[in-house]
Design a protein around this motif. Sequence first.
Motif, PDB file in Angstrom:
ATOM      1  N   SER A 159       0.818  -1.203   0.000  1.00  0.00           N
ATOM      2  CA  SER A 159       0.000   0.000   0.000  1.00  0.00           C
ATOM      3  C   SER A 159       0.850   1.251   0.000  1.00  0.00           C
ATOM      4  O   SER A 159       1.832   1.352   0.736  1.00  0.00           O
ATOM      5  CB  SER A 159      -0.931   0.022   1.212  1.00  0.00           C
ATOM      6  OG  SER A 159      -1.897  -0.989   1.129  1.00  0.00           O
ATOM      7  N   ALA A 198      -3.734   1.590   4.193  1.00  0.00           N
ATOM      8  CA  ALA A 198      -2.783   2.683   3.991  1.00  0.00           C
ATOM      9  C   ALA A 198      -1.381   2.307   4.457  1.00  0.00           C
ATOM     10  O   ALA A 198      -0.512   3.129   4.559  1.00  0.00           O
ATOM     11  CB  ALA A 198      -3.232   3.932   4.745  1.00  0.00           C
ATOM     12  N   SER A 226      -7.053   5.440   6.600  1.00  0.00           N
ATOM     13  CA  SER A 226      -7.160   5.134   5.183  1.00  0.00           C
ATOM     14  C   SER A 226      -8.461   5.627   4.600  1.00  0.00           C
ATOM     15  O   SER A 226      -8.971   6.670   4.992  1.00  0.00           O
ATOM     16  CB  SER A 226      -6.997   3.632   4.960  1.00  0.00           C
ATOM     17  OG  SER A 226      -6.782   3.380   3.585  1.00  0.00           O
TER      18      SER A 226
END
Length: 260
Positions: A159, A198, A226
């Motif tokens: 990510s 995230a 996120s």
Amino acid sequence: MKKRLYKNMVELTRNPLYTKMLKTFTASKLSGRLNRSFVKVFDIDQNEMERELHHYRTLNELFVRKLKSGVRPVTADEKTIISPVDGLLSQIGTINETATLRIKNKDYRLSTMLGFEKAVKRYSGGIFMLFYLSPRDYHRIHSPMNGKVVKRWALGKYSEPVNQWGLLFGDQPLAKNYRLITELEANNKRMAMVKVGALNVNSVHPVHLKETVEIGEEMAYFSFGSTVILLFEKGMIHPIFDETTVNYAIKQGQKIAELE
């Protein structure tokens, strides 16, 4: 200075060594010494927290905190669609007929985000809503409606950050980051909830494994901040916001649409 430090801690690069170090630190009792400062810097409402601040032993425990019962009331109406999270309703728009989402002046392919061509065809022409969670927000994710759970799946491995710079310069982070997707059905139409990590390893943790879900029921939580994206089939909902809505502060449980 402190705010920049904390943001750097939750808006990460893809460096796996840094990620591992950060996760180890935030789960350590040493990190708990930052809790009071973290609450002050991000102006977190302690009156909403399930426990008093001193009961959170680590920064991670504070980050994934639950709320007191009743502070996020939900309208239990069969037609109501609610916000699944606290945060910003960053964007609302139409999924065009070529199955792309236009987010922050960048095109995101639905085929990449969902991974299944059948799902892509289903949501073409429908509506999407993008919710961004900041470090100060409550990081648990709730069902936006009553429904039957049709499918759950995970995609992606690493990510990139999903902050402003990550969205601008990253390689489609909302479509390629690690993500957990839940597809719900109501009134013979479907919606998909895309929970985007995230952190470059899994930062999305599911807590709901039943075949049905009730509006407001907890489904997952983020261990780092996120984004959640809701996708609705064409003709499924009537939003109470329009496509001019940008960065609208919203609370979990707040009404965002009605079923058609």
